[in-house]
Design a protein around this motif. Structure first.
Motif, PDB file in Angstrom:
ATOM      1  N   GLN A  51       0.824  -1.214   0.000  1.00  8.15           N
ATOM      2  CA  GLN A  51       0.000   0.000   0.000  1.00  8.15           C
ATOM      3  C   GLN A  51       0.855   1.261   0.000  1.00  8.15           C
ATOM      4  O   GLN A  51       0.381   2.333  -0.356  1.00  8.15           O
ATOM      5  CB  GLN A  51      -0.939  -0.002   1.196  1.00  8.15           C
ATOM      6  CG  GLN A  51      -2.076  -1.003   1.010  1.00  8.15           C
ATOM      7  CD  GLN A  51      -2.979  -1.075   2.207  1.00  8.15           C
ATOM      8  OE1 GLN A  51      -3.106  -0.133   2.961  1.00  8.15           O
ATOM      9  NE2 GLN A  51      -3.619  -2.210   2.378  1.00  8.15           N
ATOM     10  N   ASN A  54       1.798   2.583  -3.890  1.00  6.40           N
ATOM     11  CA  ASN A  54       1.020   3.529  -4.690  1.00  6.40           C
ATOM     12  C   ASN A  54       0.461   4.671  -3.831  1.00  6.40           C
ATOM     13  O   ASN A  54      -0.509   5.320  -4.182  1.00  6.40           O
ATOM     14  CB  ASN A  54      -0.078   2.826  -5.499  1.00  6.40           C
ATOM     15  CG  ASN A  54      -1.205   2.341  -4.644  1.00  6.40           C
ATOM     16  OD1 ASN A  54      -1.102   2.321  -3.428  1.00  6.40           O
ATOM     17  ND2 ASN A  54      -2.299   1.982  -5.261  1.00  6.40           N
ATOM     18  N   LEU A  56      -1.048   4.896  -0.919  1.00  2.00           N
ATOM     19  CA  LEU A  56      -2.266   4.838  -0.108  1.00  2.00           C
ATOM     20  C   LEU A  56      -1.937   4.991   1.367  1.00  2.00           C
ATOM     21  O   LEU A  56      -2.739   5.486   2.140  1.00  2.00           O
ATOM     22  CB  LEU A  56      -2.987   3.504  -0.327  1.00  2.00           C
ATOM     23  CG  LEU A  56      -3.765   3.388  -1.619  1.00  2.00           C
ATOM     24  CD1 LEU A  56      -4.307   1.984  -1.780  1.00  2.00           C
ATOM     25  CD2 LEU A  56      -4.893   4.393  -1.669  1.00  2.00           C
ATOM     26  N   VAL A  57      -0.758   4.538   1.744  1.00  2.48           N
ATOM     27  CA  VAL A  57      -0.300   4.700   3.114  1.00  2.48           C
ATOM     28  C   VAL A  57       1.010   5.471   3.041  1.00  2.48           C
ATOM     29  O   VAL A  57       1.831   5.205   2.167  1.00  2.48           O
ATOM     30  CB  VAL A  57      -0.053   3.323   3.774  1.00  2.48           C
ATOM     31  CG1 VAL A  57       0.460   3.496   5.183  1.00  2.48           C
ATOM     32  CG2 VAL A  57      -1.325   2.496   3.767  1.00  2.48           C
ATOM     33  N   ARG A  82      -1.009   6.367  -8.927  1.00  2.00           N
ATOM     34  CA  ARG A  82      -1.954   5.249  -8.836  1.00  2.00           C
ATOM     35  C   ARG A  82      -2.348   4.726 -10.199  1.00  2.00           C
ATOM     36  O   ARG A  82      -2.779   3.583 -10.327  1.00  2.00           O
ATOM     37  CB  ARG A  82      -3.181   5.682  -8.033  1.00  2.00           C
ATOM     38  CG  ARG A  82      -2.843   5.724  -6.569  1.00  2.00           C
ATOM     39  CD  ARG A  82      -3.880   6.357  -5.715  1.00  2.00           C
ATOM     40  NE  ARG A  82      -3.261   6.691  -4.433  1.00  2.00           N
ATOM     41  CZ  ARG A  82      -3.685   7.622  -3.615  1.00  2.00           C
ATOM     42  NH1 ARG A  82      -4.758   8.325  -3.925  1.00  2.00           N
ATOM     43  NH2 ARG A  82      -3.069   7.861  -2.489  1.00  2.00           N
ATOM     44  N   LEU A  87      -2.958  -1.450  -8.062  1.00  2.00           N
ATOM     45  CA  LEU A  87      -2.984  -2.324  -6.893  1.00  2.00           C
ATOM     46  C   LEU A  87      -4.316  -3.063  -6.833  1.00  2.00           C
ATOM     47  O   LEU A  87      -5.378  -2.453  -6.791  1.00  2.00           O
ATOM     48  CB  LEU A  87      -2.783  -1.480  -5.630  1.00  2.00           C
ATOM     49  CG  LEU A  87      -2.897  -2.192  -4.286  1.00  2.00           C
ATOM     50  CD1 LEU A  87      -1.952  -3.359  -4.198  1.00  2.00           C
ATOM     51  CD2 LEU A  87      -2.602  -1.223  -3.154  1.00  2.00           C
ATOM     52  N   PHE A  89      -6.488  -5.341  -4.552  1.00  2.00           N
ATOM     53  CA  PHE A  89      -6.563  -5.730  -3.145  1.00  2.00           C
ATOM     54  C   PHE A  89      -6.991  -7.181  -2.978  1.00  2.00           C
ATOM     55  O   PHE A  89      -7.441  -7.823  -3.917  1.00  2.00           O
ATOM     56  CB  PHE A  89      -7.567  -4.836  -2.416  1.00  2.00           C
ATOM     57  CG  PHE A  89      -6.958  -3.567  -1.915  1.00  2.00           C
ATOM     58  CD1 PHE A  89      -6.541  -3.458  -0.615  1.00  2.00           C
ATOM     59  CD2 PHE A  89      -6.795  -2.492  -2.755  1.00  2.00           C
ATOM     60  CE1 PHE A  89      -5.968  -2.300  -0.146  1.00  2.00           C
ATOM     61  CE2 PHE A  89      -6.232  -1.325  -2.308  1.00  2.00           C
ATOM     62  CZ  PHE A  89      -5.818  -1.220  -1.002  1.00  2.00           C
ATOM     63  N   HIS A  94     -15.022  -7.462  -3.786  1.00  2.00           N
ATOM     64  CA  HIS A  94     -15.833  -6.739  -2.807  1.00  2.00           C
ATOM     65  C   HIS A  94     -15.923  -5.251  -3.097  1.00  2.00           C
ATOM     66  O   HIS A  94     -16.612  -4.530  -2.403  1.00  2.00           O
ATOM     67  CB  HIS A  94     -15.274  -6.947  -1.392  1.00  2.00           C
ATOM     68  CG  HIS A  94     -15.467  -8.341  -0.900  1.00  2.00           C
ATOM     69  ND1 HIS A  94     -14.962  -8.787   0.288  1.00  2.00           N
ATOM     70  CD2 HIS A  94     -16.104  -9.391  -1.459  1.00  2.00           C
ATOM     71  CE1 HIS A  94     -15.279 -10.067   0.443  1.00  2.00           C
ATOM     72  NE2 HIS A  94     -15.966 -10.445  -0.609  1.00  2.00           N
ATOM     73  N   GLN A  95     -15.184  -4.766  -4.090  1.00  2.00           N
ATOM     74  CA  GLN A  95     -15.278  -3.338  -4.396  1.00  2.00           C
ATOM     75  C   GLN A  95     -16.119  -3.059  -5.638  1.00  2.00           C
ATOM     76  O   GLN A  95     -16.261  -1.918  -6.054  1.00  2.00           O
ATOM     77  CB  GLN A  95     -13.890  -2.752  -4.575  1.00  2.00           C
ATOM     78  CG  GLN A  95     -12.909  -3.804  -5.061  1.00  2.00           C
ATOM     79  CD  GLN A  95     -11.686  -3.274  -5.658  1.00  2.00           C
ATOM     80  OE1 GLN A  95     -11.765  -2.504  -6.591  1.00  2.00           O
ATOM     81  NE2 GLN A  95     -10.559  -3.707  -5.149  1.00  2.00           N
ATOM     82  N   LEU A  96     -16.664  -4.119  -6.240  1.00  2.00           N
ATOM     83  CA  LEU A  96     -17.526  -3.906  -7.411  1.00  2.00           C
ATOM     84  C   LEU A  96     -18.774  -3.167  -6.958  1.00  2.00           C
ATOM     85  O   LEU A  96     -19.342  -3.476  -5.924  1.00  2.00           O
ATOM     86  CB  LEU A  96     -17.904  -5.249  -8.039  1.00  2.00           C
ATOM     87  CG  LEU A  96     -16.743  -6.090  -8.558  1.00  2.00           C
ATOM     88  CD1 LEU A  96     -17.219  -7.496  -8.897  1.00  2.00           C
ATOM     89  CD2 LEU A  96     -16.130  -5.446  -9.776  1.00  2.00           C
ATOM     90  N   GLY A 108     -12.139   3.167 -13.362  1.00  2.00           N
ATOM     91  CA  GLY A 108     -10.744   3.599 -13.251  1.00  2.00           C
ATOM     92  C   GLY A 108     -10.335   4.563 -14.345  1.00  2.00           C
ATOM     93  O   GLY A 108      -9.921   5.694 -14.069  1.00  2.00           O
ATOM     94  N   MET A 160      -6.722   0.728 -16.213  1.00  2.00           N
ATOM     95  CA  MET A 160      -5.997   1.985 -16.046  1.00  2.00           C
ATOM     96  C   MET A 160      -4.618   1.905 -16.700  1.00  2.00           C
ATOM     97  O   MET A 160      -3.857   2.852 -16.668  1.00  2.00           O
ATOM     98  CB  MET A 160      -5.854   2.312 -14.564  1.00  2.00           C
ATOM     99  CG  MET A 160      -7.185   2.543 -13.883  1.00  2.00           C
ATOM    100  SD  MET A 160      -7.013   2.620 -12.096  1.00  2.00           S
ATOM    101  CE  MET A 160      -6.223   4.215 -11.927  1.00  2.00           C
TER     102      MET A 160
END
Lengths: 289, 270
Positions: A51, A54, A56-57, A82, A87, A89, A94-96, A108, A160
């Motif tokens: 993470q 890219n 994110l952290v 990004r 990335l 996960f 679960h992000q659809l 994207g 992307m």
């Protein structure tokens, strides 16, 4: 695209009662076009590390250079980063969220500021490269099977057109057929599009087959790195940190102990097969066999 | 990011206050809150400060964590101080202009009000910092049991509360994960006007709701699979029973309350 990590440190929950040092003093270089296997026990810091790559952290100290540029310098565009470092996960399905698969994959590229037509073009290409046939494009993502969902979600990142693709346990929870399909698709992307791949996993068998180089993490720091052969030669130490070498490594060591002159560093089943056949052909067998 | 928000901000430590029966802590907090509004005199505040100081010391929770809770009510605190300071009638200390002036009574009221509010927050945070949410609901369930006679579904309410509390960190983590995943796909949650921002939340909310329903479904099934059928005849693994220290704590509350009332009466006579 090369990535260089220097003295990276990160602490979770800084200033609370639950402070955990997640990454300590990480130094790594990832060359353009490499296929890296990132291995570690649960909680070893591998997900945290990727993470960072890219943005994110943000690390507490240290630097990350992507193509020679420090991503923590002022004015560095995280959005662009990004787009370059994709990335995927864990359980990406679960992000659809969109009404159909195709528009979800378009999410994207559209965020990158592309027009609808351009985004559609890229989405089509991405869906083709994960091998999802056209009849699913207009279906709701929630009607697909587990493996198909996963592939649609990976396409969402691929659309992307990143130079580096990071996948966090892309095979988790899939049946053997689904696993092989996903892994084959990833290997093909590496071969044909020369994507730099970082594959996070704790299955040695899977990474050994595909990765050029393995990075083993333990308690927030890099324990071993090198070719699969080099890393698996530490199989005793790997066991100590809750990992294990591929089963074939154990078999080869057993054979060697019995007196067969086989190559104990064989990292994959096919390498082992060659070595065993060679040993048998030369006829050098231990006493009594 | 979101992980940094602390809700049900339990601070693990090995202290007498942590070990107290949650019912004691609930009652104690209530007593302390009421006591804050009992007295008008300066000496009453000394009693409350001493009591609070001792409890904080005993709880072994760093003061930093208690003060964290104050941040959230800072604006409210500021309002109450400003209004009390400038808008109370009485003997003028410092005229500013027109009706706006600082009076002796105003200053007194502002300081007292500020102390009361600060103590109120610290008093309640001691309870939440030293009691796990599950203990708290257990304490509530047992404490409210008499209400069962008038058909209040006490067990069900407590169960719903503990499930809700248990889901907060899970859903926060889930939100964090989904947010990151969508950010990795170039989503932007920080820029744009209000309507755009609201629309940008869709990629988070849809997956979040789906996962919440899936989790709720799984939990319901897991509970049924273990024969959960409500509170009837259900026993506890760790039943709440008052121990000596709980009785001592109750005694301390009574002494504290009597002291406050006594101090207040004495100072009124003087």
């Amino acid at each position: 695209m090369s990535i260089k990590i220097e003295n990276l440190n990160y602490i979770y929950g800084k200033g609370t009662a639950y402070e955990i040092k997640a990454l300590s003093d990480i130094n790594l270089t990832i060359e353009d076009g490499e296929f890296i296997g990132l291995i570690g026990h649960t909680g070893s810091g591998k997900s945290t590390l990727i993470q960072h790559l890219n943005g994110l952290v943000k690390a507490d100290s240290g630097a990350i250079y992507v193509n020679g540029e420090n991503i923590y310098q002022d004015g560095y565009s995280m959005k662009k980063l990004r787009g370059k470092v994709g990335l995927v996960f864990q359980y990406p399905e679960h992000q659809l969220f969109e009404v159909d698969v195709f528009s979800d994959v378009c999410f994207g590229p559209k965020n990158q500021g592309l027009s609808t037509e351009e985004a559609a073009k890229k989405a089509r290409l991405a869906l083709q490269s994960v091998g999802l046939s056209e009849k699913y494009y207009k279906q709701s993502p929630f009607e697909l099977s587990g493996g198909q969902k996963r592939r649609a979600a990976i396409a969402g990142v691929l659309a992307m057109e990143p130079d580096v693709l990071i996948l966090d346990e892309p095979m988790a929870g899939l049946d053997p057929k689904g696993r092989d399909e996903i892994l084959d698709k990833i290997a093909r992307l590496h071969r044909e599009r020369h994507l730099t791949i970082i594959l996070v996993s704790h299955s040695m068998e899977d990474v050994a087959k595909y990765a050029d180089r393995l990075i083993v993490m333990n308690r927030g720091s890099v324990q071993f790195q090198g070719t699969p052969r080099e890393v698996f030669s530490h199989y005793k130490e790997l066991e100590k940190i809750g990992l294990s070498a591929p089963q074939i490594t154990y078999l080869m060591h057993e054979l060697k102990k019995k007196g067969f002159s086989v190559d104990v560093d064989a990292a994959t089943v096919s390498e082992a097969k060659e070595s065993i056949l060679k040993c048998l052909r030369t006829g050098k067998r231990p006493e009594g066999v | 990011m979101i992980r940094d928000i602390t809700i049900g901000q339990y601070y693990p430590a090995d202290s007498v206050i942590h070990k107290l029966d949650p019912r004691v802590k609930l009652v104690g907090t209530m007593v302390f809150l009421v006591s804050l509004f009992l007295f008008q005199s300066f000496s009453g505040y000394i009693a409350a400060t001493v009591f609070l100081g001792c409890v904080i010391k005993l709880s072994k929770v760093p003061l930093k964590f208690m003060l964290k809770g104050l941040k959230a009510v800072f604006i409210l605190l500021l309002f109450s101080v400003v209004f009390n300071l400038f808008l109370t009638d009485g003997e003028t200390l410092l005229p500013i202009f027109g009706k706006l002036r600082i009076t002796k009574e105003g200053l007194r009221l502002a300081v007292f009000m500020a102390i009361r509010l600060v103590y109120l927050i610290i008093g309640t945070s001691i309870m939440t910092l030293t009691t796990t949410p599950n203990d708290l609901t257990d304490g509530l369930e047992k404490g409210l049991r008499p209400l069962k006679k008038i058909r209040v579904p006490v067990h069900e309410i407590a169960m719903m509360m503990s499930i809700a509390l248990r889901f907060i960190p899970i859903l926060l983590e889930e939100t964090d994960k989904i947010m990151k995943a969508q950010m990795a796909r170039g989503a932007d949650f920080e820029s744009g006007n209000f309507i755009q921002r609201a629309r940008n939340m869709i990629p988070i909310l849809v997956p979040l709701f789906i996962s919440a329903f899936r989790r709720a479904n799984d939990l319901a099934m897991a509970m049924e699979a273990r024969c959960y059928h409500g509170g009837e005849g259900r026993t506890k693994m760790k039943p709440l029973i008052y121990k000596t220290r709980d009785k001592i704590a109750y005694g301390t509350f009574v002494i504290y309350l009597l002291t406050v009332i006594g101090v207040n009466m004495v100072s009124r006579v003087l």
